[in-house]
Design an enzyme around this catalytic site. Sequence first.
Site, PDB file in Angstrom:
ATOM      1  N   CYS A   1      36.637  39.634  42.663  1.00  0.00           N
ATOM      2  CA  CYS A   1      36.128  40.458  43.756  1.00  0.00           C
ATOM      3  C   CYS A   1      36.088  39.664  45.053  1.00  0.00           C
ATOM      4  O   CYS A   1      35.653  38.518  45.083  1.00  0.00           O
ATOM      5  CB  CYS A   1      34.752  41.016  43.480  1.00  0.00           C
ATOM      6  SG  CYS A   1      34.669  42.031  42.013  1.00  0.00           S
TER       7      CYS A   1
ATOM      8  N   LYS B   1      52.157  29.453  32.645  1.00  0.00           N
ATOM      9  CA  LYS B   1      52.801  30.058  33.815  1.00  0.00           C
ATOM     10  C   LYS B   1      53.636  31.266  33.398  1.00  0.00           C
ATOM     11  O   LYS B   1      53.628  32.297  34.054  1.00  0.00           O
ATOM     12  CB  LYS B   1      53.710  29.064  34.550  1.00  0.00           C
ATOM     13  CG  LYS B   1      53.047  27.978  35.356  1.00  0.00           C
ATOM     14  CD  LYS B   1      52.479  28.444  36.684  1.00  0.00           C
ATOM     15  CE  LYS B   1      51.008  28.728  36.558  1.00  0.00           C
ATOM     16  NZ  LYS B   1      50.088  27.622  36.651  1.00  0.00           N
TER      17      LYS B   1
ATOM     18  N   ASN C   1      29.893  40.958  44.080  1.00  0.00           N
ATOM     19  CA  ASN C   1      30.760  40.135  43.228  1.00  0.00           C
ATOM     20  C   ASN C   1      29.855  39.469  42.201  1.00  0.00           C
ATOM     21  O   ASN C   1      28.860  38.849  42.572  1.00  0.00           O
ATOM     22  CB  ASN C   1      31.464  39.075  44.089  1.00  0.00           C
ATOM     23  CG  ASN C   1      32.283  38.101  43.266  1.00  0.00           C
ATOM     24  OD1 ASN C   1      32.688  38.417  42.152  1.00  0.00           O
ATOM     25  ND2 ASN C   1      32.518  36.924  43.804  1.00  0.00           N
ATOM     26  N   GLY C   2      30.170  39.613  40.927  1.00  0.00           N
ATOM     27  CA  GLY C   2      29.334  38.994  39.893  1.00  0.00           C
ATOM     28  C   GLY C   2      28.939  40.018  38.852  1.00  0.00           C
ATOM     29  O   GLY C   2      29.534  41.096  38.756  1.00  0.00           O
TER      30      GLY C   2
ATOM     31  N   HIS D   1      54.733  21.112  11.322  1.00  0.00           N
ATOM     32  CA  HIS D   1      53.545  21.470  10.526  1.00  0.00           C
ATOM     33  C   HIS D   1      53.277  22.976  10.568  1.00  0.00           C
ATOM     34  O   HIS D   1      52.183  23.414  10.245  1.00  0.00           O
ATOM     35  CB  HIS D   1      52.331  20.691  11.024  1.00  0.00           C
ATOM     36  CG  HIS D   1      52.505  19.211  10.878  1.00  0.00           C
ATOM     37  ND1 HIS D   1      52.485  18.569   9.666  1.00  0.00           N
ATOM     38  CD2 HIS D   1      52.759  18.248  11.792  1.00  0.00           C
ATOM     39  CE1 HIS D   1      52.692  17.272   9.833  1.00  0.00           C
ATOM     40  NE2 HIS D   1      52.867  17.053  11.135  1.00  0.00           N
TER      41      HIS D   1
ATOM     42  N   GLU E   1      51.373  34.293  32.287  1.00  0.00           N
ATOM     43  CA  GLU E   1      50.660  35.015  33.338  1.00  0.00           C
ATOM     44  C   GLU E   1      51.601  35.708  34.317  1.00  0.00           C
ATOM     45  O   GLU E   1      51.249  36.732  34.883  1.00  0.00           O
ATOM     46  CB  GLU E   1      49.627  34.127  34.055  1.00  0.00           C
ATOM     47  CG  GLU E   1      50.152  33.058  34.955  1.00  0.00           C
ATOM     48  CD  GLU E   1      49.008  32.311  35.671  1.00  0.00           C
ATOM     49  OE1 GLU E   1      49.239  31.157  36.030  1.00  0.00           O
ATOM     50  OE2 GLU E   1      47.918  32.876  35.871  1.00  0.00           O
TER      51      GLU E   1
ATOM     52  N   GLU F   1      51.278  23.964  30.187  1.00  0.00           N
ATOM     53  CA  GLU F   1      51.254  24.546  31.530  1.00  0.00           C
ATOM     54  C   GLU F   1      52.479  25.450  31.745  1.00  0.00           C
ATOM     55  O   GLU F   1      52.366  26.534  32.320  1.00  0.00           O
ATOM     56  CB  GLU F   1      51.196  23.411  32.569  1.00  0.00           C
ATOM     57  CG  GLU F   1      51.282  23.834  34.025  1.00  0.00           C
ATOM     58  CD  GLU F   1      50.173  24.763  34.498  1.00  0.00           C
ATOM     59  OE1 GLU F   1      49.212  25.009  33.740  1.00  0.00           O
ATOM     60  OE2 GLU F   1      50.287  25.271  35.622  1.00  0.00           O
TER      61      GLU F   1
ATOM     62  N   LYS G   1      42.233  35.390  40.987  1.00  0.00           N
ATOM     63  CA  LYS G   1      42.382  33.966  41.305  1.00  0.00           C
ATOM     64  C   LYS G   1      41.140  33.163  40.929  1.00  0.00           C
ATOM     65  O   LYS G   1      41.236  32.118  40.312  1.00  0.00           O
ATOM     66  CB  LYS G   1      42.689  33.833  42.799  1.00  0.00           C
ATOM     67  CG  LYS G   1      42.864  32.407  43.267  1.00  0.00           C
ATOM     68  CD  LYS G   1      44.278  31.951  43.090  1.00  0.00           C
ATOM     69  CE  LYS G   1      44.488  30.517  43.491  1.00  0.00           C
ATOM     70  NZ  LYS G   1      45.546  29.908  42.679  1.00  0.00           N
TER      71      LYS G   1
ATOM     72  N   ARG H   1      41.789  37.870  44.956  1.00  0.00           N
ATOM     73  CA  ARG H   1      40.593  37.716  44.116  1.00  0.00           C
ATOM     74  C   ARG H   1      40.423  38.854  43.116  1.00  0.00           C
ATOM     75  O   ARG H   1      39.626  38.780  42.198  1.00  0.00           O
ATOM     76  CB  ARG H   1      39.343  37.621  44.990  1.00  0.00           C
ATOM     77  CG  ARG H   1      39.354  36.459  45.942  1.00  0.00           C
ATOM     78  CD  ARG H   1      38.098  36.427  46.760  1.00  0.00           C
ATOM     79  NE  ARG H   1      36.942  36.109  45.953  1.00  0.00           N
ATOM     80  CZ  ARG H   1      36.516  34.887  45.686  1.00  0.00           C
ATOM     81  NH1 ARG H   1      37.149  33.860  46.188  1.00  0.00           N
ATOM     82  NH2 ARG H   1      35.461  34.687  44.940  1.00  0.00           N
TER      83      ARG H   1
ATOM     84  N   TRP I   1      37.768  43.170  41.019  1.00  0.00           N
ATOM     85  CA  TRP I   1      38.279  42.823  39.692  1.00  0.00           C
ATOM     86  C   TRP I   1      37.237  43.388  38.724  1.00  0.00           C
ATOM     87  O   TRP I   1      36.086  42.933  38.688  1.00  0.00           O
ATOM     88  CB  TRP I   1      38.405  41.316  39.538  1.00  0.00           C
ATOM     89  CG  TRP I   1      39.085  40.909  38.264  1.00  0.00           C
ATOM     90  CD1 TRP I   1      40.421  40.834  38.036  1.00  0.00           C
ATOM     91  CD2 TRP I   1      38.459  40.513  37.037  1.00  0.00           C
ATOM     92  NE1 TRP I   1      40.669  40.422  36.744  1.00  0.00           N
ATOM     93  CE2 TRP I   1      39.486  40.223  36.114  1.00  0.00           C
ATOM     94  CE3 TRP I   1      37.132  40.387  36.622  1.00  0.00           C
ATOM     95  CZ2 TRP I   1      39.230  39.815  34.804  1.00  0.00           C
ATOM     96  CZ3 TRP I   1      36.875  39.977  35.311  1.00  0.00           C
ATOM     97  CH2 TRP I   1      37.916  39.690  34.425  1.00  0.00           C
TER      98      TRP I   1
END
Length: 616
Positions: A2, A489, A102-103, A508, A492, A485, A611, A27, A76
């Site tokens: 948010c 990438k 936000n929260g 294994h 996402e 990483e 983000k 965000r 969000w």
Amino acid sequence: MCGIVGYVGGQCALDVVLAGLRRLEYRGYDSAGVAVLADDGGLAAAKKAGKLANLEKELADRPLPSGPTGIGHTRWATHGGPTDANAHPHLDNAGRVAVVHNGIIENFAELRAELAERGHALASETDTEVVSHLLSESFSSCGDLAEAMRQVCRRLEGAFTLVAVHADEPDVVVGARRNSPLVVGVGDGENFLASDVAAFIAHTREAIELGQDQVVELRRDGVVVTDFDGAPADVRPYHVDWDASAAEKGGYDYFMLKEIAEQPKAVADTLLGRIDETGTLSLDEVRIPAAELREVDKVVVVACGTAYHAGLIAKYAIEHWTRIPCETELASEFRYRDPILDQRTLVIAVSQSGETMDTLMALRHAREQGAKVLAICNTNGSTIPRESDAVLYTHAGPEVAVASTKAFLTQLVACYLVALYLGQVRGTKWGDEVRGVVRELSEIAREVEEVLETMEPVRELARSLADKNTVLFLGRHVGYPVALEGALKLKELAYMHAEGFAAGELKHGPIALIEKDVPVVVVVPSPRGRSVLHDKIVSNIQEIRARGARTIVIAERGDAAVRPYADHLIEIPPTPVLLQPLVATVPLQVFACELATARGNEVDQPRNLAKSVTVE
Ligand code: M6R
């Protein structure tokens, strides 16, 4: 999670707020909304599910009045799906107060039941809406929006940044902050509130950091900050050292492409000024006394996502250069397993945003147990460095694309610097050794540039794999976190099944995943130095190739041993073993970005993501 904007001043608030929301859309992009106080004393609001563009279209069809005070939100979703009704702002029943948030308000169900009993009709499924109704009640009795906000905040549990306006106080915007970020932008005859300075950087570079549990009252000509009880609060003004152009795409199609290209400069900037003329590392911001650092007997790195991968690489550097045991742990798991920490533990919290709730909670837990916390962070004045004993800032500049790129490389540089600094303070590394590694680090910026210049075959390869469902990534030693990483990438951005493995672990179990034509990216360590490591991975490549895998090999230029087994060879400049992730990661970023584009995905705003993750 948010983005929030508030404005009061001489300009058209709606224009300022919408421009701010455009910069904060990274965000969250589940919905967007605005509320403005009209010149005739009324409050007008508009909100729409989906991206900000949907709201802008709505506003083009049904314009809001222009007034000098307004607030806005990009969401969000947490409580309630991404619908028009759940979009912010939320109003009270009389339509006189509007709130953005936000929260997560954890006791919202209880407050909602209480409000319903008193006859309030709540129209959404959100936790936020209770605040507009509570504010309305408090304002009716005290007639002061800042005081009403303080009264309401004392009743809320959880994490919240709130910004509100009331039609009866048309020249005031009030904000409150607990755990989630909120920054004041101080202008000339105008003031701003936002989740991130990017929202107001085009208007002012003077900012005030709000502390935990503070309420701010914003008028055109002043800003008053108090705690939740109304006592005046200490604030920390600061100057933002980047300008609006840093937060623009600058001719690139996506922020991610721009941020990938900015990596050589970001790496160089993060090293700048950190070594003096005698070759000694001087990390002024690391305010933990040398005597205490000499006592440290364990290092724990906590972080999430890409920052966690930087932390995994830090473990190799810290243990190798300082001989102190180091663990790297997902911040979201850390405090729940009752970790063993004491005054001799150094916890390093790595975070681009400085707002990631999991990392924040991990560092709070560490401090409660008596450990010292050092933050590695890219965002000046954010919560994580504020609550740490010391901070080493990365100088990546604003990172807007949801997928982290330049922040990762600068986190690595900062981790190496911390490891060397610990080695220097504790005497496990001598001045000439530190100088030598710093010299090698300084050359990396040019090597990253070199990698960037040779990326066309990687882009071509990515396009040719657009219809694949799975890509696997293998690495050993520091190449293993690089593989993780690369896989992150790809997940996402390209929404593909991608997994990173330690190459030695393949036999294994995961080797069962290898079938004809599955692309497998292998990060190969330098053949110089630790050649055993190199030889082992060459065998691993042969094993997967024998089972039909299509091998994409990232190896040092001139590494002849891998050539026969590479269906595609991506060459990177020779670097010292520990520093290789700085160059080996770059092709993986380009690969993921190009695959996402080829699959028609949104590069800067991948689905379901945000983000800054400011909820646990
Ligand atoms: O702001 P932080 O560095 O604390 O963020 C941590 C993760 O959320 C972040 O790295 C995330 O994994 C990125 N989107 C990955 O590209």
